[in-house]
Design a protein around this motif. Structure first.
Motif, PDB file in Angstrom:
ATOM      1  N   LEU A  11      29.799  56.665  46.462  1.00 25.70           N
ATOM      2  CA  LEU A  11      31.253  56.625  46.632  1.00 25.70           C
ATOM      3  C   LEU A  11      31.965  56.713  45.285  1.00 25.70           C
ATOM      4  CD1 LEU A  11      31.663  53.882  49.393  1.00 25.70           C
ATOM      5  CD2 LEU A  11      32.175  56.312  49.609  1.00 25.70           C
ATOM      6  N   GLY A  12      31.456  56.014  44.282  1.00 22.73           N
ATOM      7  CA  GLY A  12      32.068  56.079  42.961  1.00 22.73           C
ATOM      8  C   GLY A  12      31.991  57.465  42.356  1.00 22.73           C
ATOM      9  N   LEU A  13      30.842  58.116  42.506  1.00 20.11           N
ATOM     10  CA  LEU A  13      30.694  59.475  41.969  1.00 20.11           C
ATOM     11  C   LEU A  13      31.589  60.466  42.704  1.00 20.11           C
ATOM     12  CD1 LEU A  13      26.821  59.545  41.463  1.00 20.11           C
ATOM     13  CD2 LEU A  13      28.562  59.462  39.680  1.00 20.11           C
ATOM     14  N   MET A  14      31.680  60.332  44.025  1.00 22.94           N
ATOM     15  CA  MET A  14      32.535  61.241  44.782  1.00 22.94           C
ATOM     16  C   MET A  14      34.008  61.012  44.468  1.00 22.94           C
ATOM     17  SD  MET A  14      30.590  63.291  46.280  1.00 22.94           S
ATOM     18  CE  MET A  14      31.941  64.115  47.119  1.00 22.94           C
ATOM     19  N   ALA A  15      34.395  59.763  44.215  1.00 22.84           N
ATOM     20  CA  ALA A  15      35.779  59.495  43.832  1.00 22.84           C
ATOM     21  C   ALA A  15      36.108  60.148  42.493  1.00 22.84           C
ATOM     22  CB  ALA A  15      36.012  57.993  43.769  1.00 22.84           C
ATOM     23  N   ALA A  16      35.118  60.215  41.605  1.00 21.47           N
ATOM     24  CA  ALA A  16      35.351  60.833  40.297  1.00 21.47           C
ATOM     25  C   ALA A  16      35.263  62.351  40.350  1.00 21.47           C
ATOM     26  CB  ALA A  16      34.344  60.291  39.283  1.00 21.47           C
ATOM     27  N   LEU A  17      34.365  62.884  41.194  1.00 22.50           N
ATOM     28  CA  LEU A  17      34.136  64.324  41.234  1.00 22.50           C
ATOM     29  C   LEU A  17      35.027  65.053  42.232  1.00 22.50           C
ATOM     30  CD1 LEU A  17      30.209  64.296  41.092  1.00 22.50           C
ATOM     31  CD2 LEU A  17      31.783  64.751  39.206  1.00 22.50           C
ATOM     32  N   GLY A  18      35.376  64.397  43.320  1.00 23.54           N
ATOM     33  CA  GLY A  18      36.178  65.036  44.355  1.00 23.54           C
ATOM     34  C   GLY A  18      35.318  65.502  45.513  1.00 23.54           C
ATOM     35  N   ALA A  19      35.969  65.721  46.661  1.00 19.58           N
ATOM     36  CA  ALA A  19      35.266  66.122  47.879  1.00 19.58           C
ATOM     37  C   ALA A  19      34.849  67.583  47.791  1.00 19.58           C
ATOM     38  CB  ALA A  19      36.165  65.893  49.096  1.00 19.58           C
ATOM     39  N   ASP A  20      33.549  67.813  47.739  1.00 22.25           N
ATOM     40  CA  ASP A  20      33.008  69.168  47.677  1.00 22.25           C
ATOM     41  C   ASP A  20      31.519  69.088  47.999  1.00 22.25           C
ATOM     42  OD1 ASP A  20      33.459  72.091  46.821  1.00 22.25           O
ATOM     43  OD2 ASP A  20      31.695  71.491  45.656  1.00 22.25           O
ATOM     44  N   ILE A  21      30.983  70.140  48.596  1.00 21.74           N
ATOM     45  CA  ILE A  21      29.578  70.132  48.985  1.00 21.74           C
ATOM     46  C   ILE A  21      28.680  69.994  47.760  1.00 21.74           C
ATOM     47  CG2 ILE A  21      27.735  71.482  50.048  1.00 21.74           C
ATOM     48  CD1 ILE A  21      29.801  72.733  51.875  1.00 21.74           C
ATOM     49  N   ASN A  22      28.958  70.750  46.706  1.00 24.41           N
ATOM     50  CA  ASN A  22      28.128  70.666  45.508  1.00 24.41           C
ATOM     51  C   ASN A  22      28.241  69.304  44.834  1.00 24.41           C
ATOM     52  OD1 ASN A  22      27.190  73.341  45.764  1.00 24.41           O
ATOM     53  ND2 ASN A  22      29.012  74.129  44.737  1.00 24.41           N
ATOM     54  N   ASN A  23      29.418  68.685  44.900  1.00 21.87           N
ATOM     55  CA  ASN A  23      29.572  67.346  44.338  1.00 21.87           C
ATOM     56  C   ASN A  23      28.777  66.317  45.137  1.00 21.87           C
ATOM     57  OD1 ASN A  23      31.258  68.375  42.386  1.00 21.87           O
ATOM     58  ND2 ASN A  23      33.144  67.816  43.450  1.00 21.87           N
ATOM     59  N   VAL A  24      28.672  66.521  46.448  1.00 24.50           N
ATOM     60  CA  VAL A  24      27.824  65.644  47.259  1.00 24.50           C
ATOM     61  C   VAL A  24      26.373  65.743  46.805  1.00 24.50           C
ATOM     62  CG1 VAL A  24      26.947  65.212  49.582  1.00 24.50           C
ATOM     63  CG2 VAL A  24      29.359  65.724  49.251  1.00 24.50           C
ATOM     64  N   ILE A  25      25.906  66.970  46.530  1.00 27.31           N
ATOM     65  CA  ILE A  25      24.534  67.162  46.058  1.00 27.31           C
ATOM     66  C   ILE A  25      24.326  66.462  44.717  1.00 27.31           C
ATOM     67  CG2 ILE A  25      22.865  68.889  45.293  1.00 27.31           C
ATOM     68  CD1 ILE A  25      24.061  70.810  47.332  1.00 27.31           C
ATOM     69  N   ILE A  26      25.308  66.583  43.816  1.00 26.18           N
ATOM     70  CA  ILE A  26      25.191  65.926  42.508  1.00 26.18           C
ATOM     71  C   ILE A  26      25.093  64.420  42.675  1.00 26.18           C
ATOM     72  CG2 ILE A  26      26.396  65.470  40.340  1.00 26.18           C
ATOM     73  CD1 ILE A  26      27.570  68.289  40.531  1.00 26.18           C
ATOM     74  N   ALA A  27      25.946  63.855  43.529  1.00 26.26           N
ATOM     75  CA  ALA A  27      25.927  62.402  43.745  1.00 26.26           C
ATOM     76  C   ALA A  27      24.591  61.946  44.322  1.00 26.26           C
ATOM     77  CB  ALA A  27      27.079  62.001  44.665  1.00 26.26           C
ATOM     78  N   LEU A  28      24.051  62.700  45.277  1.00 25.75           N
ATOM     79  CA  LEU A  28      22.777  62.314  45.878  1.00 25.75           C
ATOM     80  C   LEU A  28      21.615  62.489  44.902  1.00 25.75           C
ATOM     81  CD1 LEU A  28      23.170  63.787  49.481  1.00 25.75           C
ATOM     82  CD2 LEU A  28      23.452  61.437  48.731  1.00 25.75           C
ATOM     83  N   VAL A  29      21.684  63.499  44.049  1.00 23.75           N
ATOM     84  CA  VAL A  29      20.630  63.677  43.039  1.00 23.75           C
ATOM     85  C   VAL A  29      20.594  62.473  42.099  1.00 23.75           C
ATOM     86  CG1 VAL A  29      20.000  65.022  40.994  1.00 23.75           C
ATOM     87  CG2 VAL A  29      20.537  66.191  43.127  1.00 23.75           C
ATOM     88  N   VAL A  30      21.768  62.008  41.677  1.00 21.15           N
ATOM     89  CA  VAL A  30      21.824  60.837  40.791  1.00 21.15           C
ATOM     90  C   VAL A  30      21.205  59.628  41.480  1.00 21.15           C
ATOM     91  CG1 VAL A  30      23.384  59.250  39.601  1.00 21.15           C
ATOM     92  CG2 VAL A  30      23.827  61.707  39.542  1.00 21.15           C
ATOM     93  N   ILE A  31      21.353  59.530  42.792  1.00 22.66           N
ATOM     94  CA  ILE A  31      20.779  58.400  43.532  1.00 22.66           C
ATOM     95  C   ILE A  31      19.265  58.519  43.641  1.00 22.66           C
ATOM     96  CG2 ILE A  31      20.681  57.289  45.803  1.00 22.66           C
ATOM     97  CD1 ILE A  31      23.617  57.986  46.153  1.00 22.66           C
ATOM     98  N   LEU A  32      18.754  59.736  43.851  1.00 28.87           N
ATOM     99  CA  LEU A  32      17.326  59.917  44.117  1.00 28.87           C
ATOM    100  C   LEU A  32      16.458  59.921  42.866  1.00 28.87           C
ATOM    101  CD1 LEU A  32      17.304  62.658  46.909  1.00 28.87           C
ATOM    102  CD2 LEU A  32      17.159  60.186  47.157  1.00 28.87           C
ATOM    103  N   VAL A  33      16.997  60.372  41.745  1.00 32.86           N
ATOM    104  CA  VAL A  33      16.183  60.506  40.539  1.00 32.86           C
ATOM    105  C   VAL A  33      15.555  59.179  40.090  1.00 32.86           C
ATOM    106  CG1 VAL A  33      16.307  60.996  38.057  1.00 32.86           C
ATOM    107  CG2 VAL A  33      17.253  62.613  39.694  1.00 32.86           C
ATOM    108  N   PRO A  34      16.289  58.060  40.035  1.00 34.41           N
ATOM    109  CA  PRO A  34      15.654  56.819  39.548  1.00 34.41           C
ATOM    110  C   PRO A  34      14.456  56.384  40.379  1.00 34.41           C
ATOM    111  CG  PRO A  34      18.033  56.603  39.570  1.00 34.41           C
ATOM    112  CD  PRO A  34      17.728  57.867  40.283  1.00 34.41           C
ATOM    113  N   GLY A  35      14.582  56.402  41.706  1.00 32.08           N
ATOM    114  CA  GLY A  35      13.461  55.983  42.543  1.00 32.08           C
ATOM    115  C   GLY A  35      12.259  56.889  42.393  1.00 32.08           C
ATOM    116  N   ALA A  36      12.493  58.212  42.354  1.00 29.53           N
ATOM    117  CA  ALA A  36      11.389  59.149  42.174  1.00 29.53           C
ATOM    118  C   ALA A  36      10.731  58.966  40.812  1.00 29.53           C
ATOM    119  CB  ALA A  36      11.898  60.584  42.336  1.00 29.53           C
ATOM    120  N   THR A  37      11.549  58.712  39.787  1.00 33.16           N
ATOM    121  CA  THR A  37      10.997  58.484  38.446  1.00 33.16           C
ATOM    122  C   THR A  37      10.081  57.276  38.435  1.00 33.16           C
ATOM    123  OG1 THR A  37      12.951  59.460  37.410  1.00 33.16           O
ATOM    124  CG2 THR A  37      11.593  58.015  36.044  1.00 33.16           C
TER     125      THR A  37
END
Length: 307
Positions: free
Chosen positions: A157-183
């Motif tokens: 939610l914080g990332l989307m509030a900063a980036l704005g509503a867009d499909i590619n921004n949703v992907i960016i926000a989800l990537v930021v969420i998934l990278v730490p756990g996968a790492t």
């Protein structure tokens, strides 16, 4: 005088029928799929559901019976079962079935792109962190700890509030969420592989670190990579639907499963089909992904084979 005789039995060629040979090529792929289906029927069912969802998403313009954005005020809130709208219509007369089909394009695109990018980045960072060690490993792990300290939905939610509503921004926000756990997961596996004898031998003869990570460590974490991708796909679909449900995901008016839930929430007591159909689709796809991920984990993880 000693007579030396050759052992005729030892010189006989081994019959091919006495040795089981695994099929190769296309036959080997089909044999592996058949073996997986027999061992893990739920995983096979999950794979079929996922392939069906992907096929519907790709063929949406030809499969959908109506324009998902076509408005027909005179036909609003048509109940399911009518000839023109098998799953009914929403509050402005849009066909629910057509919107579900087109919504699969957004959900599957976001989910697949997120896991491809996020899990791949997490795998590379995890391998590098485990192999390099020292200060680099400490810095990476502190960043991972900081990101994992936030609840996923709150961070998105914080990332989307900063980036704005867009499909590619949703992907960016989800990537930021998934990278730490996968790492974190890949790093723990790479730390174990790093201490194996053939890795130590490669380092002893002066092999380049990039060569060791690429040729020796990466292939051995491939099973973990595949399982992470399948398991986190369902999580990505749920988070994307949650963001669209809250109105901060894709732009308003775009057909997604989450936005359909948000529209149906206002009419849940009178037109329940507006919530039931997208909810059932999301649940079915997420369950299918989880079944496939569990099956692949049981098959690919040597520690779980035979259980």
């Amino acid at each position: 005088m000693a007579v030396f005789r050759t052992n005729a039995a030892a010189e006989e060629p081994v019959l091919q029928g006495d040795v089981r040979q695994r099929p190769t090529g296309l036959a080997g792929i089909w044999a592996a799929i058949w073996s997986f289906s027999k061992r893990k029927p739920l995983g096979a069912i999950g794979a079929v559901v996922i392939l069906a969802a992907v096929a519907v998403a790709v063929l949406a313009p030809w499969v959908a019976p109506h324009n998902p954005e076509g408005v027909g005020i005179a036909k609003k809130f048509s109940p399911p079962g009518t000839e023109s709208a098998p799953l009914g219509t929403d509050h402005i007369g849009r066909d629910v079935l057509s919107r579900l089909i087109h919504g699969a394009r957004i959900s599957m695109y976001v989910g697949i792109m997120t896991v491809l990018v996020g899990i791949t980045i997490g795998t590379m960072v995890g391998i590098s962190s485990a192999y390099m060690g020292g200060v680099f490993d400490m810095i990476v792990q502190r960043i991972v700890d900081a990101l994992m300290g936030f609840p996923p939905i709150i961070l998105a939610l914080g990332l989307m509030a900063a980036l704005g509503a867009d499909i590619n921004n949703v992907i960016i926000a989800l990537v930021v969420i998934l990278v730490p756990g996968a790492t974190r997961v890949v790093r723990s596996e790479a730390l174990r592989i790093k201490e194996l004898d053939y890795i130590l031998a490669s380092r002893a003869i002066g092999a380049n670190p990039v060569r060791v990570m690429w040729n020796h460590i990466l292939p051995n974490v491939a099973a973990t990579y595949i399982v992470l991708m399948t398991i986190t796909l369902g999580f990505a679909i749920v988070v994307e639907a949650s963001l669209s449900f809250l109105g901060v995901g894709v732009p308003e008016g775009v057909a997604t499963w989450g936005s359909m839930l948000e529209i149906g929430r206002e009419h849940i007591h009178t037109q329940t089909w507006l919530v039931v159909f997208p909810g059932v689709i999301i649940a079915a796809v997420v369950f299918a992904v989880n079944f496939l991920g569990d099956g692949l984990r049981d098959v690919l993880d040597p520690r779980l084979r035979g259980r």
